[in-house]
Design an enzyme around this catalytic site. Structure first.
Site, PDB file in Angstrom:
ATOM      1  N   GLU A 120       3.268 -10.738   8.042  1.00 47.96           N
ATOM      2  CA  GLU A 120       2.204 -11.206   7.556  1.00 47.96           C
ATOM      3  C   GLU A 120       3.023 -10.861   6.308  1.00 47.96           C
ATOM      4  O   GLU A 120       3.589 -10.033   5.406  1.00 47.96           O
ATOM      5  CB  GLU A 120       1.662  -9.029   7.861  1.00 47.96           C
ATOM      6  CG  GLU A 120       0.596  -9.626   8.979  1.00 47.96           C
ATOM      7  CD  GLU A 120      -0.772  -8.382   9.368  1.00 47.96           C
ATOM      8  OE1 GLU A 120      -1.385  -8.885  10.105  1.00 47.96           O
ATOM      9  OE2 GLU A 120      -1.010  -6.942   8.828  1.00 47.96           O
ATOM     10  N   CYS A 133       3.341 -10.832  -1.780  1.00 50.68           N
ATOM     11  CA  CYS A 133       3.654  -9.773  -1.524  1.00 50.68           C
ATOM     12  C   CYS A 133       4.288 -10.198  -0.009  1.00 50.68           C
ATOM     13  O   CYS A 133       3.527 -10.764   0.804  1.00 50.68           O
ATOM     14  CB  CYS A 133       2.155  -8.358  -1.048  1.00 50.68           C
ATOM     15  SG  CYS A 133       3.008  -6.989  -0.297  1.00 50.68           S
ATOM     16  N   CYS A 140       9.489  -1.653  10.535  1.00 55.77           N
ATOM     17  CA  CYS A 140      10.311  -0.859   9.431  1.00 55.77           C
ATOM     18  C   CYS A 140      10.717   0.706  10.708  1.00 55.77           C
ATOM     19  O   CYS A 140       9.607   0.878  11.433  1.00 55.77           O
ATOM     20  CB  CYS A 140       9.553  -0.429   8.402  1.00 55.77           C
ATOM     21  SG  CYS A 140      10.368   1.098   7.120  1.00 55.77           S
ATOM     22  N   CYS A 144       7.422   6.151   6.618  1.00 53.95           N
ATOM     23  CA  CYS A 144       6.707   7.185   6.050  1.00 53.95           C
ATOM     24  C   CYS A 144       5.761   7.295   7.247  1.00 53.95           C
ATOM     25  O   CYS A 144       4.888   7.226   7.865  1.00 53.95           O
ATOM     26  CB  CYS A 144       6.570   6.149   4.422  1.00 53.95           C
ATOM     27  SG  CYS A 144       8.190   5.908   3.777  1.00 53.95           S
ATOM     28  N   CYS A 147       2.372   5.267   5.600  1.00 58.29           N
ATOM     29  CA  CYS A 147       2.381   4.532   6.221  1.00 58.29           C
ATOM     30  C   CYS A 147       2.084   3.495   8.064  1.00 58.29           C
ATOM     31  O   CYS A 147       2.939   3.631   8.481  1.00 58.29           O
ATOM     32  CB  CYS A 147       3.602   3.918   5.873  1.00 58.29           C
ATOM     33  SG  CYS A 147       4.062   1.621   5.353  1.00 58.29           S
ATOM     34  N   CYS A 380      -2.026  -2.508   1.086  1.00 55.92           N
ATOM     35  CA  CYS A 380       0.231  -2.410   0.711  1.00 55.92           C
ATOM     36  C   CYS A 380       0.005  -0.756   1.782  1.00 55.92           C
ATOM     37  O   CYS A 380      -1.388   0.065   2.304  1.00 55.92           O
ATOM     38  CB  CYS A 380       0.617  -1.280  -0.131  1.00 55.92           C
ATOM     39  SG  CYS A 380       0.640  -1.950  -1.375  1.00 55.92           S
TER      40      CYS A 380
HETATM   41  N1  SAH Z   1       9.672  -0.271   2.390  1.00 62.34           N
HETATM   42  C1  SAH Z   1       9.671  -0.565   0.720  1.00 62.34           C
HETATM   43  C2  SAH Z   1       8.774  -1.668   0.865  1.00 62.34           C
HETATM   44  C3  SAH Z   1       7.303  -1.956   0.911  1.00 62.34           C
HETATM   45  S1  SAH Z   1       5.664  -0.514   1.372  1.00 62.34           S
HETATM   46  C4  SAH Z   1       8.997   0.695  -0.191  1.00 62.34           C
HETATM   47  O1  SAH Z   1       8.246   1.989   0.921  1.00 62.34           O
HETATM   48  O2  SAH Z   1       8.711   0.933  -1.336  1.00 62.34           O
HETATM   49  C5  SAH Z   1       4.942  -1.632  -0.085  1.00 62.34           C
HETATM   50  C6  SAH Z   1       4.342  -0.025  -1.149  1.00 62.34           C
HETATM   51  O3  SAH Z   1       3.328   0.711  -0.161  1.00 62.34           O
HETATM   52  C7  SAH Z   1       5.549   1.250  -1.185  1.00 62.34           C
HETATM   53  O4  SAH Z   1       5.328   1.512  -2.600  1.00 62.34           O
HETATM   54  C8  SAH Z   1       4.485   2.446   0.435  1.00 62.34           C
HETATM   55  O5  SAH Z   1       4.867   3.533   0.138  1.00 62.34           O
HETATM   56  C9  SAH Z   1       3.408   2.009  -0.266  1.00 62.34           C
HETATM   57  N2  SAH Z   1       2.336   2.246   0.951  1.00 62.34           N
HETATM   58  C10 SAH Z   1       2.491   2.550   2.552  1.00 62.34           C
HETATM   59  N3  SAH Z   1       1.806   3.201   2.874  1.00 62.34           N
HETATM   60  C11 SAH Z   1       0.500   2.607   2.133  1.00 62.34           C
HETATM   61  C12 SAH Z   1      -1.357   2.931   2.330  1.00 62.34           C
HETATM   62  N4  SAH Z   1      -1.514   3.192   3.325  1.00 62.34           N
HETATM   63  N5  SAH Z   1      -1.743   3.341   0.979  1.00 62.34           N
HETATM   64  C13 SAH Z   1      -1.505   3.107  -0.236  1.00 62.34           C
HETATM   65  N6  SAH Z   1       0.357   2.349  -0.105  1.00 62.34           N
HETATM   66  C14 SAH Z   1       1.142   2.402   0.919  1.00 62.34           C
HETATM   67 FE1  SF4 Z   2       8.753   1.463   5.559  1.00 59.25          FE
HETATM   68 FE2  SF4 Z   2       6.309   1.576   5.223  1.00 59.25          FE
HETATM   69 FE3  SF4 Z   2       8.157   3.752   4.417  1.00 59.25          FE
HETATM   70 FE4  SF4 Z   2       8.220   1.992   3.074  1.00 59.25          FE
HETATM   71  S1  SF4 Z   2       6.236   2.861   3.291  1.00 59.25           S
HETATM   72  S2  SF4 Z   2       9.854   2.209   3.856  1.00 59.25           S
HETATM   73  S3  SF4 Z   2       7.429  -0.081   4.708  1.00 59.25           S
HETATM   74  S4  SF4 Z   2       7.428   3.155   6.388  1.00 59.25           S
END
Ligand code: SAH
Ligand code: SF4
Length: 403
Positions: A120, A133, A140, A144, A147, A380
């Site tokens: 996406e 974006c 991934c 996290c 996420c 995000c």
């Molecule tokens: N993997 C990279 C880039 C993709 S995620 C990273 O983690 O930085 C992009 C951003 O979205 C990151 O700051 C991540 O922590 C944030 N993010 C992920 N899940 C989210 C959520 N459910 N609500 C708000 N931000 C989120």
């Molecule tokens: Fe991966 Fe989501 Fe963590 Fe970014 S925030 S490193 S996309 S699991």
């Protein structure tokens, strides 16, 4: 609004390799494979480059300064296919989300698991800029806990062409090439001379520093002055903290850097961003202090997702300010974007305001990121490919049927 363009269309069978999204070196190799003499290759690469990246050509027949014979040869051996938009969603706030189906990497790769993979890509128009974006991986590996992308099973790195392809798709869709019509539905920036896509953030699916070679090569294509010509200052790579690659990203490529910090103590960050167990906060911040080119004019963005009752106390806001002292930094507070089954809630608005006041009073401007595209799950961390969701739905349906 959702427009399904061709959700049921099969991925193409054996197709010619596409030159769209490729680097200069890759296009030169393609010319060599055609048997072009070495002395001609440089000129041909420049011509093709100009047509693909500056003019947005979709067909070799448009390349009028290339001889007709060569155009025909190119057409029989290659094509200019881009990732296919299989779904185009528009939020009431103008944010767009495209579901892109990736072709097999090339004809030789037809049997690989890349067949039919999807990512996406989100477009966020504002009056003075348009931000795209982009994704760097399908899924991934990092898990996290807040996420949605991290819960997707299927993971692979995107190729350089697939990363650049997201920008090409967006610019084609938005009429952002010379002599192309822009959509008239007001979903592109209106400012004079502002391009439809002026900024790129690697905040879609995936951890860009786990795919650093392809990400850096893609940024170099995006920033090439004879083609797409985006400033590297307007290209931001967001990482969850892959410390050993941060220096290399700055020294060899030099985009803007964003760090997904989200916690000020290692025990909590270990739970939210498990990669922290490998590279704890102090090591991460040292890599930021050492990031090549960092200065007050080129600050690092620290992202901090606001999770109710988890990381949102005033004491944590003060600790955040203390930790970042001496690092040229911007702070970006992201209201948590919930997804079905998420184990967290977004902090209350008053809590976010209190947190942001402390950060603001320490000298950081406008730190809260306005959520965009929430109605189409474009924000995000919510990106997760449709195939995965469909598979999950199919599994549930099968379970229901069995009961
Ligand atoms: N993997 C990279 C880039 C993709 S995620 C990273 O983690 O930085 C992009 C951003 O979205 C990151 O700051 C991540 O922590 C944030 N993010 C992920 N899940 C989210 C959520 N459910 N609500 C708000 N931000 C989120
Ligand atoms: Fe991966 Fe989501 Fe963590 Fe970014 S925030 S490193 S996309 S699991």
């Amino acid at each position: 609004m959702t427009v399904s363009l061709s959700p049921a269309a099969p991925a193409p069978s054996v197709a010619n390799p596409s030159l769209a999204g490729k680097t200069r070196a890759e296009i030169a190799d393609a010319m060599r494979a055609l048997g072009l003499p070495e002395r001609e290759i440089r000129m041909r690469v420049s011509q093709i480059w100009h047509w693909i990246y500056f003019r947005g050509a979709r067909d070799f027949s448009e390349m009028l300064n290339v001889s007709k014979v060569l155009r025909q040869t190119l057409d029989s051996a290659f094509d200019l296919r881009l990732p296919e938009i299989v779904e185009d969603q528009v939020s009431h706030d103008g944010t767009r989300k495209w579901l892109l189906r990736l072709a097999p990497v090339d004809a030789l790769d037809i049997h690989s698991k890349s067949l039919g993979a999807e990512v996406e890509c989100v477009y966020i128009p504002e009056s003075d800029r348009g931000t795209l974006c982009v994704s760097s991986q399908v899924g991934c590996t990092l898990n996290c806990s807040f996420c949605h992308t991290g819960t997707q099973k299927l993971v692979r790195n995107l190729t350089t062409a697939e990363i650049v392809g997201q920008l090409l798709v967006a610019r084609q869709r938005l009429g952002d090439f010379p002599d192309r019509e822009r959509p008239t539905d007001g979903l592109v920036p209106t400012g004079d001379g502002v391009r439809a896509v002026s900024n790129i953030v690697f905040m879609g699916m995936g951890e860009p520093l786990y795919n650093i070679d392809n990400v850096m090569a893609a940024i170099d294509v995006m920033a090439d002055g004879d083609g797409l010509s985006l400033s590297k200052r307007r290209i931001t790579v967001s990482t969850s903290g892959v410390v050993p690659q941060i220096e290399r990203l700055g020294a060899d490529c030099g985009p803007a850097l964003a760090i997904s910090l989200h916690a000020v103590r290692d025990d909590l960050r270990n739970a939210l961003v498990p990669l922290n167990k490998k590279y704890p906060i102090e090591e991460l911040l040292q890599a930021c202090r050492d990031y090549p080119g960092v200065s007050n004019a080129r600050r690092i963005t620290f992202e901090y997702v606001m999770l109710k009752g988890v990381n949102d106390s005033p004491a944590e806001a003060r600790e955040l300010v203390r930790l970042l002292k001496g690092i040229p930094a911007k702070i970006n507070l992201i209201p948590f974007n919930p997804w079905p089954g998420a184990p967290y809630e977004c902090s209350d608005w008053e809590t976010i305001e209190r947190f942001s006041d402390i950060v603001f009073n320490a000298g950081y401007a406008s730190p809260v990121r306005t959520p965009r595209g929430r109605d189409i799950l474009a924000a995000c961390g919510q990106l997760k490919s449709e195939t995965e969701k469909l598979r999950a739905r199919a599994r549930l349906a099968a379970q229901d049927a069995a009961e």
